[in-house]
Design an enzyme around this catalytic site. Structure first.
Site, PDB file in Angstrom:
ATOM      1  N   HIS A 179     111.089   9.927  65.422  1.00 18.05           N
ATOM      2  CA  HIS A 179     111.959  10.317  66.107  1.00 18.05           C
ATOM      3  C   HIS A 179     111.606  10.268  67.936  1.00 18.05           C
ATOM      4  O   HIS A 179     111.632  10.948  68.626  1.00 18.05           O
ATOM      5  CB  HIS A 179     113.147  11.222  66.575  1.00 18.05           C
ATOM      6  CG  HIS A 179     114.323  10.886  67.009  1.00 18.05           C
ATOM      7  ND1 HIS A 179     115.314   9.970  67.153  1.00 18.05           N
ATOM      8  CD2 HIS A 179     114.313  11.677  67.510  1.00 18.05           C
ATOM      9  CE1 HIS A 179     116.365  10.645  68.588  1.00 18.05           C
ATOM     10  NE2 HIS A 179     115.934  11.041  68.260  1.00 18.05           N
TER      11      HIS A 179
ATOM     12  N   SER B  40     117.539  15.703  70.641  1.00 16.05           N
ATOM     13  CA  SER B  40     118.514  14.086  70.588  1.00 16.05           C
ATOM     14  C   SER B  40     119.513  14.533  72.467  1.00 16.05           C
ATOM     15  O   SER B  40     120.200  15.787  72.652  1.00 16.05           O
ATOM     16  CB  SER B  40     119.332  13.788  69.559  1.00 16.05           C
ATOM     17  OG  SER B  40     120.763  13.334  69.665  1.00 16.05           O
TER      18      SER B  40
ATOM     19  N   LYS C 118     115.900  10.912  77.094  1.00 17.96           N
ATOM     20  CA  LYS C 118     114.582   9.972  76.203  1.00 17.96           C
ATOM     21  C   LYS C 118     114.950   8.427  76.261  1.00 17.96           C
ATOM     22  O   LYS C 118     113.677   7.878  77.316  1.00 17.96           O
ATOM     23  CB  LYS C 118     114.122  10.219  75.583  1.00 17.96           C
ATOM     24  CG  LYS C 118     113.302  11.266  74.933  1.00 17.96           C
ATOM     25  CD  LYS C 118     113.002  11.450  73.507  1.00 17.96           C
ATOM     26  CE  LYS C 118     114.290  10.828  72.508  1.00 17.96           C
ATOM     27  NZ  LYS C 118     115.367  12.192  72.146  1.00 17.96           N
TER      28      LYS C 118
ATOM     29  N   ASP D 151     113.868   4.964  69.423  1.00 25.85           N
ATOM     30  CA  ASP D 151     114.461   5.756  68.915  1.00 25.85           C
ATOM     31  C   ASP D 151     113.566   6.283  67.805  1.00 25.85           C
ATOM     32  O   ASP D 151     113.740   7.333  67.245  1.00 25.85           O
ATOM     33  CB  ASP D 151     115.658   4.985  67.861  1.00 25.85           C
ATOM     34  CG  ASP D 151     116.857   6.037  67.045  1.00 25.85           C
ATOM     35  OD1 ASP D 151     116.767   7.117  68.016  1.00 25.85           O
ATOM     36  OD2 ASP D 151     116.895   5.728  66.320  1.00 25.85           O
TER      37      ASP D 151
ATOM     38  N   ARG E  93     101.490  24.242  86.517  1.00 25.26           N
ATOM     39  CA  ARG E  93     101.606  23.902  87.644  1.00 25.26           C
ATOM     40  C   ARG E  93     100.617  23.875  87.899  1.00 25.26           C
ATOM     41  O   ARG E  93     100.039  23.194  89.550  1.00 25.26           O
ATOM     42  CB  ARG E  93     102.279  25.213  88.256  1.00 25.26           C
ATOM     43  CG  ARG E  93     103.803  26.099  88.157  1.00 25.26           C
ATOM     44  CD  ARG E  93     103.260  27.128  88.259  1.00 25.26           C
ATOM     45  NE  ARG E  93     103.952  27.527  89.990  1.00 25.26           N
ATOM     46  CZ  ARG E  93     105.159  27.083  90.967  1.00 25.26           C
ATOM     47  NH1 ARG E  93     105.664  26.928  90.159  1.00 25.26           N
ATOM     48  NH2 ARG E  93     104.745  26.744  92.083  1.00 25.26           N
TER      49      ARG E  93
END
Length: 338
Positions: free
Chosen positions: A156, A173, A177, A195, A260
């Site tokens: 996914h 979810s 994205k 997806d 960082r």
């Protein structure tokens, strides 16, 4: 920090066999194949991606005969059989009768000798001939079989080509994205899949492609299903792309120690292959699209041997060493230079 997708626990699949009948029907014209045995012989199955040229076996050495592979008779093997004569060929194929291969192929449009035909008819094994040259034919068939037997899985995620870099977006979810990928497409980059992404290992690479049913459609919450190819044109899509970096989108967590400097790059293992990984914390107002483009350009620099983080670190260490030198030595060095 927990990973949204644990790639080490995915269900990895492999095809067990390729029916020779399917191979013949699908690639008959492309590979210039002609069947030299009855159609009933097409009931065998290919179980390995590698090919075999049985020169040693024809010469009598069968201890390491890879008979379970597709057998290729090129000009070298054919002329050896031709020069051996009918009686010797009969001995050769009487000896090989105990080994049942899935398929025999003769290149350069060569005709199979009667002794080979007789053995294959008894074993109910097909013989093909092809007009292609041996090396050309073997290279293409090897590539086709490697694709067929390659390990694969589905995840996914979303896959997009950014400046030629394949970026696989993962995250829980609703994290954004699809919206990020859509923004990248609007800026001129290319969607591979949204997806559901099908991943295949080929050599040391992971190749991603879309689901056949979904194609290049995307689900945008509040809008619905959109067809990216029709909305943005053919320039906005592509069918496959090598995965070069995994981008994980995470909701911002206060107190979390995010990278960082980039001096300790992360990797994640996908179907046994390590792939670079970047975590992007999501917070209101953050321009994820621009950050994605920077990630892609930075990956291109690394592919060309330029690691900005390492170069900056080396320069910083060198500056610190210079400052740490005793003042007298520094002055003396300057005077000597003058």
């Amino acid at each position: 920090m927990p990973e949204t997708i644990d790639f080490t626990r995915l269900d990895i699949h492999r095809k067990r066999s390729l029916p020779v009948r399917d191979f013949f029907v699908q690639f008959r014209e492309e590979l210039s194949l002609a069947l030299r045995t009855p159609e009933a012989s097409l009931a065998t199955e290919i179980i390995e991606s590698s090919l075999h040229r049985p020169g040693l076996a024809l010469a009598g050495f069968t201890q390491v005969f890879s008979y379970q592979r597709v057998q290729i008779i090129g000009t070298t093997e054919w002329f050896y059989l031709e020069s051996a004569g009918a009686e010797k060929r009969r001995e050769i194929f009487d000896r090989l009768r105990e080994f049942r291969s899935p398929l025999w192929v003769l290149t350069h449009n060569a005709s199979p000798h009667d002794e080979l035909l007789e053995m294959c008819r008894e074993q109910n094994v097909p013989i093909f001939s092809t007009a292609r040259e041996t090396l050309d034919f073997c290279t293409e068939v090897q590539d086709l079989l490697e694709d067929w037997f390659a390990p694969y899985c589905s995840v996914h995620a979303s896959l997009v080509d950014v400046y030629g870099v394949g970026m696989l977006y993962i995250g829980e979810s609703g994290v954004g994205k699809s919206e990020c990928v859509l923004d990248l497409v609007e800026r001129g980059h290319r969607l591979v899949a949204d997806d559901i992404v099908n991943l295949t290992r080929k050599g040391r690479s992971i190749i991603g492609r879309g689901n056949k049913i979904l194609g290049h459609h995307m689900e945008i919450r509040g809008v619905g299903i959109v067809d990216v190819g029709k909305l943005f044109g053919i320039r906005a899509i592509r069918n496959t792309k090598k995965v070069e970096v995994v981008v994980e989108l995470q909701r911002w967590i206060d107190g979390e120690n995010y990278d960082r400097t980039g001096l300790d790059p992360m990797k994640t293992e996908m179907i046994g292959i390590p792939v670079p990984k970047v975590i992007i914390p999501i917070s209101p107002g953050k321009n994820i699209t621009v950050i994605s483009e920077v990630i892609a350009m930075n990956m291109l620099l690394k592919m060309n041997g330029v690691d900005a983080a390492k170069l900056f670190n080396d320069k910083l260490i060198e500056t610190m060493k210079e400052k740490a030198k005793p003042e007298g030595l520094s002055r003396l060095g300057s005077e000597v230079h003058e």
